[in-house]
Scaffold this active site. Structure first.
Site: not given
Ligand code: UD1
Length: 342
Positions: A125, A150, A154
């Site tokens: 990742s 987590y 990795k």
């Molecule tokens: C995270 C992990 C990544 C992992 C993936 C799988 C980190 C930094 N990243 O990705 O390594 O493989 O999860 O589970 O640890 N968001 C919202 N509202 C929501 C959900 C998300 O605003 O309800 C935003 C988050 O703040 C972020 C973006 O959407 O900016 C993507 O979030 P998400 O899909 O959870 O992925 P990552 O956090 O990037």
């Protein structure tokens, strides 16, 4: 040629099994079904016209893992997806994550040595880069201290694989560092199906749009980005799945430059949370209910890939646009709900 896909009924695993079968590989899926459903095997059969072999197995169980490999000595390569991946849960239950993610890898590597299985692709990742100092992030960018147990699994897993391949000259390995996979297969027969409340953005968006969730919480709009929301490199899961087939081909044909290789898998382009929402609203015609809330602890501000190395060395490039990603995710959500009368 038989390929073992651990975690093959999961989100990225199932899309990869489809691509492998389309390429003519024989696939055996091993999955403990802790975060996926056995029905996925039927869907894969519907899409490809071929039923993959399936075995319910937890690779963190040493004895069962040995027994499995003992009766499957003809495996040419392994793609190892099976792992826990909820960042928040890993902070609360670190030992669950270290135990599952690392025991299973160690058991698999031990069996590879024991039964002379030579090739492994590992599901890594972009989390290993943390918040990079320079963007886009390339494979040579420094590994930052992990934000979560987590993420740490990795990093440690990559080190375990690297050290094993150095000591055991005849194992080839490729670690694929995914950015943010979203979207679903064009048939809408397989897709992302998180159990319980989704942690990730895309399934939360589609579940809100279909009425399963009241509203989406956008975690922070005061980041140092053009619209204030976090930026990620979203990649279509089918593009990602195709890269796994290429990685397998590369190892089976001994085309690797070394026996431990690392590739970033992203599009090279970053989108903010609000841009993803806009794309979704455009392709679905649904107005999404969302509220801006506090930042989520542990979120990095912005990250996107330099995918040149994978583009040039693997001859692979992510093809699908953000609109194609959000539309396919929406089609999958609708189809799943219809099929299950939800
Ligand atoms: C995270 C992990 C990544 C992992 C993936 C799988 C980190 C930094 N990243 O990705 O390594 O493989 O999860 O589970 O640890 N968001 C919202 N509202 C929501 C959900 C998300 O605003 O309800 C935003 C988050 O703040 C972020 C973006 O959407 O900016 C993507 O979030 P998400 O899909 O959870 O992925 P990552 O956090 O990037």
């Amino acid at each position: 040629m038989k390929i073992l896909v651990t975690g093959g009924t999961g989100y990225i695993g199932s899309h990869t099994v489809v691509e492998l079968q389309n390429k003519g590989y024989d696939v055996i899926i091993a999955d403990n079904l802790s975060n996926s459903h056995i029905d996925v095997v039927d869907s894969i059969e519907k899409i490809t016209g071929k039923r993959p072999e399936f075995i319910k197995l937890d690779f963190s169980e040493t004895e069962n893992t040995y027994k499995f490999f003992e009766s499957n000595k003809d495996i040419a390569a392994i793609i190892h997806f099976a792992a826990y991946k909820a960042v928040g849960e890993s902070v609360e239950k670190p030992l669950k994550y270290y135990r599952n993610n690392l025991f299973s890898l160690i058991n698999i590597l031990n069996c590879m040595k024991e039964f002379n299985i030579r090739n492994i692709v590992f599901s890594s990742s972009c989390t290993v880069y943390g918040q990079p100092d320079k963007l886009p992030v390339s494979e040579n960018s420094p590994i930052k201290e992990a934000f979560s147990p987590y993420g740490n699994t990795k990093q440690i897993a990559e080190e375990i694989i690297r050290d094993t391949t150095i000591s055991t000259k005849n194992i080839n390995s490729i670690a694929l560092r995914y950015f943010n996979p979203i979207g679903a297969h064009e048939t809408a027969l397989i897709g992302e199906l998180p159990l319980g409340v989704p942690n990730n953005l895309m399934p939360f968006i589609t579940q809100t749009a279909i009425g399963k969730r009241e509203f989406l919480r956008v975690f922070g709009n005061d980041y140092n980005t053009p619209d204030g929301t976090c930026i990620r490199d979203y990649i279509h899961v089918v593009d990602l799945a195709q890269a796994h087939c290429i990685a397998v081909d590369r190892m089976l044909n001994n085309k690797g430059k070394s026996n431990f290789e690392i590739f970033n898998l992203g599009t090279g382009k970053g989108y903010s949370v609000l841009e993803v929402i806009k794309s979704f609203e455009k392709v679905s015609g649904v107005k999404l209910k969302y509220k801006i809330v506090e930042r989520r602890p542990g979120d990095v501000e912005k990250v996107w890939a330099n995918a040149d190395y994978a583009n040039n060395e693997l001859g692979w490039k992510a093809k699908k646009s953000l609109d194609e990603m959000t539309l396919s995710a929406w089609n999958w959500e609708k189809a799943y709900n219809k099929k299950n009368n939800l």
